[in-house]
Motif scaffolding. Sequence first.
Motif, PDB file in Angstrom:
ATOM      1  N   TYR A  40      59.956  61.110  20.246  1.00 43.50           N
ATOM      2  CA  TYR A  40      59.852  60.179  18.772  1.00 43.50           C
ATOM      3  C   TYR A  40      59.412  61.366  17.574  1.00 43.50           C
ATOM      4  CZ  TYR A  40      58.894  56.873  22.308  1.00 43.50           C
ATOM      5  OH  TYR A  40      59.088  56.294  23.327  1.00 43.50           O
ATOM      6  N   GLU A  41      59.876  60.917  16.550  1.00 43.49           N
ATOM      7  CA  GLU A  41      59.408  61.697  15.215  1.00 43.49           C
ATOM      8  C   GLU A  41      58.283  60.850  14.701  1.00 43.49           C
ATOM      9  OE1 GLU A  41      61.682  63.996  12.142  1.00 43.49           O
ATOM     10  OE2 GLU A  41      61.733  62.034  11.301  1.00 43.49           O
ATOM     11  N   ALA A  42      57.103  61.500  14.488  1.00 40.61           N
ATOM     12  CA  ALA A  42      55.888  60.659  13.925  1.00 40.61           C
ATOM     13  C   ALA A  42      55.454  61.473  12.771  1.00 40.61           C
ATOM     14  CB  ALA A  42      55.017  60.605  15.073  1.00 40.61           C
ATOM     15  N   GLU A  43      54.796  60.663  12.084  1.00 43.00           N
ATOM     16  CA  GLU A  43      54.072  61.182  10.826  1.00 43.00           C
ATOM     17  C   GLU A  43      52.324  60.788  11.232  1.00 43.00           C
ATOM     18  OE1 GLU A  43      53.459  60.256   5.982  1.00 43.00           O
ATOM     19  OE2 GLU A  43      54.352  59.036   7.181  1.00 43.00           O
ATOM     20  N   PHE A  44      51.835  61.811  10.857  1.00 45.04           N
ATOM     21  CA  PHE A  44      50.194  61.811  11.089  1.00 45.04           C
ATOM     22  C   PHE A  44      49.337  61.972   9.792  1.00 45.04           C
ATOM     23  CE2 PHE A  44      51.884  62.810  15.288  1.00 45.04           C
ATOM     24  CZ  PHE A  44      51.071  62.101  16.100  1.00 45.04           C
ATOM     25  N   VAL A  45      48.393  61.295   9.744  1.00 44.21           N
ATOM     26  CA  VAL A  45      47.868  61.183   8.462  1.00 44.21           C
ATOM     27  C   VAL A  45      46.280  61.238   8.694  1.00 44.21           C
ATOM     28  CG1 VAL A  45      49.330  59.803   7.484  1.00 44.21           C
ATOM     29  CG2 VAL A  45      47.476  58.361   8.682  1.00 44.21           C
ATOM     30  N   ASP A  46      45.565  61.896   7.384  1.00 43.36           N
ATOM     31  CA  ASP A  46      44.078  61.776   7.673  1.00 43.36           C
ATOM     32  C   ASP A  46      43.354  60.451   7.389  1.00 43.36           C
ATOM     33  OD1 ASP A  46      43.943  61.413   4.873  1.00 43.36           O
ATOM     34  OD2 ASP A  46      43.591  63.768   4.515  1.00 43.36           O
ATOM     35  N   SER A  47      41.867  60.666   7.309  1.00 43.43           N
ATOM     36  CA  SER A  47      41.361  59.117   6.970  1.00 43.43           C
ATOM     37  C   SER A  47      41.657  58.589   5.695  1.00 43.43           C
ATOM     38  CB  SER A  47      39.829  59.414   7.014  1.00 43.43           C
ATOM     39  OG  SER A  47      39.302  60.483   6.174  1.00 43.43           O
ATOM     40  N   LEU A  48      42.251  59.283   4.591  1.00 43.66           N
ATOM     41  CA  LEU A  48      42.584  58.778   3.230  1.00 43.66           C
ATOM     42  C   LEU A  48      44.046  58.574   3.502  1.00 43.66           C
ATOM     43  CD1 LEU A  48      40.520  61.337   1.207  1.00 43.66           C
ATOM     44  CD2 LEU A  48      39.749  58.945   1.763  1.00 43.66           C
ATOM     45  N   GLU A  49      44.752  58.543   4.530  1.00 40.78           N
ATOM     46  CA  GLU A  49      46.223  58.450   4.688  1.00 40.78           C
ATOM     47  C   GLU A  49      47.113  59.043   3.924  1.00 40.78           C
ATOM     48  OE1 GLU A  49      47.174  55.301   6.625  1.00 40.78           O
ATOM     49  OE2 GLU A  49      45.065  55.086   7.084  1.00 40.78           O
ATOM     50  N   VAL A  50      46.554  60.527   3.618  1.00 36.60           N
ATOM     51  CA  VAL A  50      47.393  61.608   3.288  1.00 36.60           C
ATOM     52  C   VAL A  50      47.997  62.295   4.310  1.00 36.60           C
ATOM     53  CG1 VAL A  50      46.971  63.719   2.251  1.00 36.60           C
ATOM     54  CG2 VAL A  50      45.752  62.064   1.237  1.00 36.60           C
ATOM     55  N   THR A  51      49.397  62.524   4.136  1.00 35.62           N
ATOM     56  CA  THR A  51      50.238  62.999   5.411  1.00 35.62           C
ATOM     57  C   THR A  51      49.779  64.385   5.605  1.00 35.62           C
ATOM     58  OG1 THR A  51      52.106  61.818   4.866  1.00 35.62           O
ATOM     59  CG2 THR A  51      52.484  63.827   5.998  1.00 35.62           C
ATOM     60  N   LEU A  52      49.382  64.630   7.092  1.00 29.08           N
ATOM     61  CA  LEU A  52      49.142  65.706   7.531  1.00 29.08           C
ATOM     62  C   LEU A  52      50.397  66.735   8.290  1.00 29.08           C
ATOM     63  CD1 LEU A  52      45.990  64.897   9.562  1.00 29.08           C
ATOM     64  CD2 LEU A  52      46.053  65.932   7.561  1.00 29.08           C
ATOM     65  N   GLY A  53      51.403  65.746   8.551  1.00 28.57           N
ATOM     66  CA  GLY A  53      52.565  66.295   9.083  1.00 28.57           C
ATOM     67  C   GLY A  53      53.418  65.348   9.842  1.00 28.57           C
ATOM     68  N   VAL A  54      54.534  65.626   9.693  1.00 25.87           N
ATOM     69  CA  VAL A  54      55.738  64.891  10.227  1.00 25.87           C
ATOM     70  C   VAL A  54      56.457  65.862  11.428  1.00 25.87           C
ATOM     71  CG1 VAL A  54      57.785  63.759  10.392  1.00 25.87           C
ATOM     72  CG2 VAL A  54      56.591  63.452   8.164  1.00 25.87           C
ATOM     73  N   ILE A  55      56.281  65.424  12.895  1.00 35.75           N
ATOM     74  CA  ILE A  55      56.709  66.341  14.019  1.00 35.75           C
ATOM     75  C   ILE A  55      57.276  65.446  14.918  1.00 35.75           C
ATOM     76  CG2 ILE A  55      54.676  67.837  13.369  1.00 35.75           C
ATOM     77  CD1 ILE A  55      53.289  66.878  15.947  1.00 35.75           C
ATOM     78  N   THR A  56      57.927  66.245  15.832  1.00 33.49           N
ATOM     79  CA  THR A  56      58.386  65.636  16.973  1.00 33.49           C
ATOM     80  C   THR A  56      57.415  65.658  18.266  1.00 33.49           C
ATOM     81  OG1 THR A  56      60.739  66.390  16.534  1.00 33.49           O
ATOM     82  CG2 THR A  56      60.432  65.634  18.760  1.00 33.49           C
ATOM     83  N   VAL A  57      57.144  64.266  18.729  1.00 26.36           N
ATOM     84  CA  VAL A  57      56.067  64.323  19.927  1.00 26.36           C
ATOM     85  C   VAL A  57      56.796  63.689  21.106  1.00 26.36           C
ATOM     86  CG1 VAL A  57      54.173  64.127  18.314  1.00 26.36           C
ATOM     87  CG2 VAL A  57      55.341  62.002  18.901  1.00 26.36           C
ATOM     88  N   ASP A  58      56.346  63.786  22.216  1.00 27.18           N
ATOM     89  CA  ASP A  58      56.662  63.094  23.323  1.00 27.18           C
ATOM     90  C   ASP A  58      55.748  62.032  23.740  1.00 27.18           C
ATOM     91  OD1 ASP A  58      54.611  64.178  25.198  1.00 27.18           O
ATOM     92  OD2 ASP A  58      55.692  65.992  25.261  1.00 27.18           O
ATOM     93  N   ALA A  59      56.027  61.020  24.695  1.00 29.00           N
ATOM     94  CA  ALA A  59      55.233  59.873  24.844  1.00 29.00           C
ATOM     95  C   ALA A  59      53.906  60.350  25.679  1.00 29.00           C
ATOM     96  CB  ALA A  59      55.966  58.956  25.947  1.00 29.00           C
ATOM     97  N   MET A  60      53.970  61.608  26.108  1.00 32.66           N
ATOM     98  CA  MET A  60      52.762  61.961  26.729  1.00 32.66           C
ATOM     99  C   MET A  60      51.760  62.461  25.945  1.00 32.66           C
ATOM    100  SD  MET A  60      53.249  61.278  29.840  1.00 32.66           S
ATOM    101  CE  MET A  60      51.962  62.295  30.807  1.00 32.66           C
ATOM    102  N   SER A  61      52.085  62.634  24.490  1.00 32.52           N
ATOM    103  CA  SER A  61      51.173  63.202  23.475  1.00 32.52           C
ATOM    104  C   SER A  61      50.492  62.047  22.623  1.00 32.52           C
ATOM    105  CB  SER A  61      52.156  64.222  22.580  1.00 32.52           C
ATOM    106  OG  SER A  61      52.616  65.143  23.372  1.00 32.52           O
ATOM    107  N   ILE A  62      50.990  60.879  22.889  1.00 32.40           N
ATOM    108  CA  ILE A  62      50.482  59.883  21.811  1.00 32.40           C
ATOM    109  C   ILE A  62      50.214  58.558  22.799  1.00 32.40           C
ATOM    110  CG2 ILE A  62      51.750  60.510  19.705  1.00 32.40           C
ATOM    111  CD1 ILE A  62      53.911  58.727  20.613  1.00 32.40           C
ATOM    112  N   GLU A  63      49.429  57.844  22.226  1.00 31.78           N
ATOM    113  CA  GLU A  63      49.098  56.412  22.941  1.00 31.78           C
ATOM    114  C   GLU A  63      49.004  55.446  21.623  1.00 31.78           C
ATOM    115  OE1 GLU A  63      45.266  56.969  24.801  1.00 31.78           O
ATOM    116  OE2 GLU A  63      44.120  56.780  22.939  1.00 31.78           O
ATOM    117  N   HIS A  64      49.252  54.142  22.021  1.00 26.93           N
ATOM    118  CA  HIS A  64      49.100  53.025  20.851  1.00 26.93           C
ATOM    119  C   HIS A  64      47.663  53.119  20.487  1.00 26.93           C
ATOM    120  CE1 HIS A  64      52.937  51.258  21.430  1.00 26.93           C
ATOM    121  NE2 HIS A  64      52.868  51.370  22.786  1.00 26.93           N
ATOM    122  N   ALA A  65      47.594  52.742  19.053  1.00 28.44           N
ATOM    123  CA  ALA A  65      46.436  52.890  18.543  1.00 28.44           C
ATOM    124  C   ALA A  65      45.503  51.406  18.678  1.00 28.44           C
ATOM    125  CB  ALA A  65      46.315  52.932  16.936  1.00 28.44           C
TER     126      ALA A  65
END
Length: 65
Positions: A40-65
Amino acid sequence: MKSTFKEYDVVIATQTLSERIKKGTKGVILLILDAENGVYEAEFVDSLEVTLGVITVDAMSIEHA
């Protein structure tokens, strides 16, 4: 592997993914790159919703919030 995430699903990094994207960082799935292999391509953000990065990840690196 069947895709377990859909576009716009909110996710949490289960491990440190980069210098700025640490374990526990919140993100969102932007694009399913390879549903069969769980890539997947995912965008990650900090606590203020500011983008930290958009990166390619696999399913083993993420979980549902």
